[in-house]
Design a protein around this motif. Sequence first.
Motif, mmCIF file in Angstrom:
data_model
loop_
_atom_site.group_PDB
_atom_site.id
_atom_site.type_symbol
_atom_site.label_atom_id
_atom_site.label_comp_id
_atom_site.label_asym_id
_atom_site.label_seq_id
_atom_site.Cartn_x
_atom_site.Cartn_y
_atom_site.Cartn_z
ATOM 1 N N VAL A 1 4.807 5.776 4.081
ATOM 2 C CA VAL A 1 5.635 6.545 5.003
ATOM 3 C C VAL A 1 5.514 5.954 6.399
ATOM 4 N N SER A 2 6.443 6.310 7.259
ATOM 5 C CA SER A 2 6.409 5.866 8.647
ATOM 6 C C SER A 2 5.133 6.371 9.313
ATOM 7 N N GLY A 3 4.474 5.495 10.043
ATOM 8 C CA GLY A 3 3.230 5.859 10.715
ATOM 9 C C GLY A 3 1.982 5.513 9.928
ATOM 10 N N VAL A 4 2.171 5.107 8.667
ATOM 11 C CA VAL A 4 1.059 4.682 7.817
ATOM 12 C C VAL A 4 1.386 3.270 7.329
ATOM 13 N N THR A 5 0.457 2.364 7.486
ATOM 14 C CA THR A 5 0.695 0.978 7.084
ATOM 15 C C THR A 5 0.241 0.743 5.648
ATOM 16 N N LEU A 6 0.702 -0.361 5.087
ATOM 17 C CA LEU A 6 0.233 -0.766 3.766
ATOM 18 C C LEU A 6 -1.278 -0.974 3.807
ATOM 19 N N GLU A 7 -1.770 -1.554 4.888
ATOM 20 C CA GLU A 7 -3.215 -1.766 5.018
ATOM 21 C C GLU A 7 -3.958 -0.436 4.983
ATOM 22 N N ASP A 8 -3.377 0.608 5.586
ATOM 23 C CA ASP A 8 -3.981 1.941 5.548
ATOM 24 C C ASP A 8 -4.105 2.440 4.103
ATOM 25 N N VAL A 9 -3.035 2.265 3.328
ATOM 26 C CA VAL A 9 -3.036 2.719 1.933
ATOM 27 C C VAL A 9 -4.007 1.878 1.106
ATOM 28 N N MET A 10 -4.010 0.574 1.325
ATOM 29 C CA MET A 10 -4.933 -0.307 0.606
ATOM 30 C C MET A 10 -6.380 0.098 0.891
ATOM 31 N N GLU B 1 15.499 -7.035 -12.885
ATOM 32 C CA GLU B 1 14.611 -7.800 -12.010
ATOM 33 C C GLU B 1 13.180 -7.289 -12.123
ATOM 34 N N VAL B 2 12.228 -8.171 -11.848
ATOM 35 C CA VAL B 2 10.809 -7.819 -11.932
ATOM 36 C C VAL B 2 10.085 -8.292 -10.681
ATOM 37 N N THR B 3 9.254 -7.419 -10.139
ATOM 38 C CA THR B 3 8.284 -7.801 -9.122
ATOM 39 C C THR B 3 6.912 -7.566 -9.726
ATOM 40 N N LEU B 4 6.020 -8.516 -9.542
ATOM 41 C CA LEU B 4 4.649 -8.352 -10.003
ATOM 42 C C LEU B 4 3.808 -7.967 -8.801
ATOM 43 N N GLY B 5 3.137 -6.805 -8.893
ATOM 44 C CA GLY B 5 2.392 -6.271 -7.763
ATOM 45 C C GLY B 5 0.922 -6.080 -8.060
ATOM 46 N N GLY B 6 0.170 -5.738 -7.010
ATOM 47 C CA GLY B 6 -1.263 -5.559 -7.098
ATOM 48 C C GLY B 6 -1.667 -4.227 -7.719
ATOM 49 N N HIS B 7 -2.725 -4.272 -8.502
ATOM 50 C CA HIS B 7 -3.294 -3.078 -9.141
ATOM 51 C C HIS B 7 -4.770 -3.345 -9.403
ATOM 52 N N VAL C 1 -5.464 -1.927 -6.374
ATOM 53 C CA VAL C 1 -5.131 -1.827 -4.949
ATOM 54 C C VAL C 1 -3.744 -2.412 -4.763
ATOM 55 N N PRO C 2 -2.807 -1.630 -4.220
ATOM 56 C CA PRO C 2 -1.448 -2.143 -4.034
ATOM 57 C C PRO C 2 -1.428 -3.269 -3.011
ATOM 58 N N ASP C 3 -0.359 -4.064 -3.053
ATOM 59 C CA ASP C 3 -0.217 -5.153 -2.098
ATOM 60 C C ASP C 3 1.222 -5.225 -1.595
ATOM 61 N N GLU C 4 1.498 -6.239 -0.783
ATOM 62 C CA GLU C 4 2.825 -6.398 -0.179
ATOM 63 C C GLU C 4 3.913 -6.552 -1.237
ATOM 64 N N ASP C 5 3.577 -7.126 -2.381
ATOM 65 C CA ASP C 5 4.573 -7.269 -3.446
ATOM 66 C C ASP C 5 4.991 -5.904 -4.009
ATOM 67 N N CYS C 6 4.073 -4.945 -4.051
ATOM 68 C CA CYS C 6 4.430 -3.584 -4.464
ATOM 69 C C CYS C 6 5.464 -3.007 -3.501
ATOM 70 N N VAL C 7 5.220 -3.186 -2.212
ATOM 71 C CA VAL C 7 6.148 -2.701 -1.189
ATOM 72 C C VAL C 7 7.500 -3.397 -1.324
ATOM 73 N N ARG C 8 7.468 -4.711 -1.531
ATOM 74 C CA ARG C 8 8.706 -5.485 -1.698
ATOM 75 C C ARG C 8 9.500 -4.969 -2.898
ATOM 76 N N GLY C 9 8.810 -4.688 -4.013
ATOM 77 C CA GLY C 9 9.481 -4.154 -5.197
ATOM 78 C C GLY C 9 10.106 -2.792 -4.936
ATOM 79 N N ILE D 1 11.940 -3.423 -11.959
ATOM 80 C CA ILE D 1 10.676 -2.923 -12.472
ATOM 81 C C ILE D 1 9.551 -3.593 -11.687
ATOM 82 N N ILE D 2 8.519 -2.814 -11.362
ATOM 83 C CA ILE D 2 7.314 -3.372 -10.750
ATOM 84 C C ILE D 2 6.215 -3.326 -11.814
ATOM 85 N N ASP D 3 5.747 -4.491 -12.202
ATOM 86 C CA ASP D 3 4.704 -4.622 -13.218
ATOM 87 C C ASP D 3 3.467 -5.222 -12.546
#
Length: 196
Positions: A90-99, A41-47, A49-57, A27-29
């Motif tokens: 998706v491929s070709g778009v970075t997490l920074e792009d989405v953020m 298992e739990v990953t705590l992510g950014g909200h 604005v998503p962050d690297e922990d969201c991607v990791r989850g 679960i990503i909370d």
Amino acid sequence: LGAGKGLQRVAKALEDVLGEHLTGGHIIDKKGYPVVLQRIEVTLGGHPVPDEDCVRGCRRILELTADLTKDDLVFTCIGNGVSALMTLPVSGVTLEDVMETTRIMQIERGAPTNELNPVRNHLDQLKGGRIARHIHPARAIHILTGSSLNYAAVMDRNIWLHTMPERSTYAEAVEMLHKWQAWDAVSPGVRRFLQE
């Protein structure tokens, strides 16, 4: 498997009811919530604005789906906040792009989530029902939470329930960026992906 603010409460109910029959999950909370789960298992992510922990989850969710068979049963759980917390570009778009796209549209320009989602849904590997491809051939039960949602209306024009197919188009994503004068502000990678 799932994501959403406070979603551990739903997952905890599954832990309590299923007991030993539950073989795992993830679960990503939202960051700031205490971890209360023992078998999932739990990953705590950014909200918001998503962050690297969201991607990791999300990557962990994909790892758990890698060996599913037709004899497996998967519960998916989503709740408010899933649109940020379930982020795997998706491929070709970075997490920074989405953020950056989220910050520009929602925080700087004030776009409501229902006008941001057509953009970020198309920039993601799991949103818009794409997670179902990874769960197949297992069977799935989808648990939808969030007291403010009118599910009948949402399903007619789904852009929220990311474990279910969604109905926005790439053209609508481009249209929303233009509507909020964000087309020139977002990264070239986002513009290129949506146009192609």
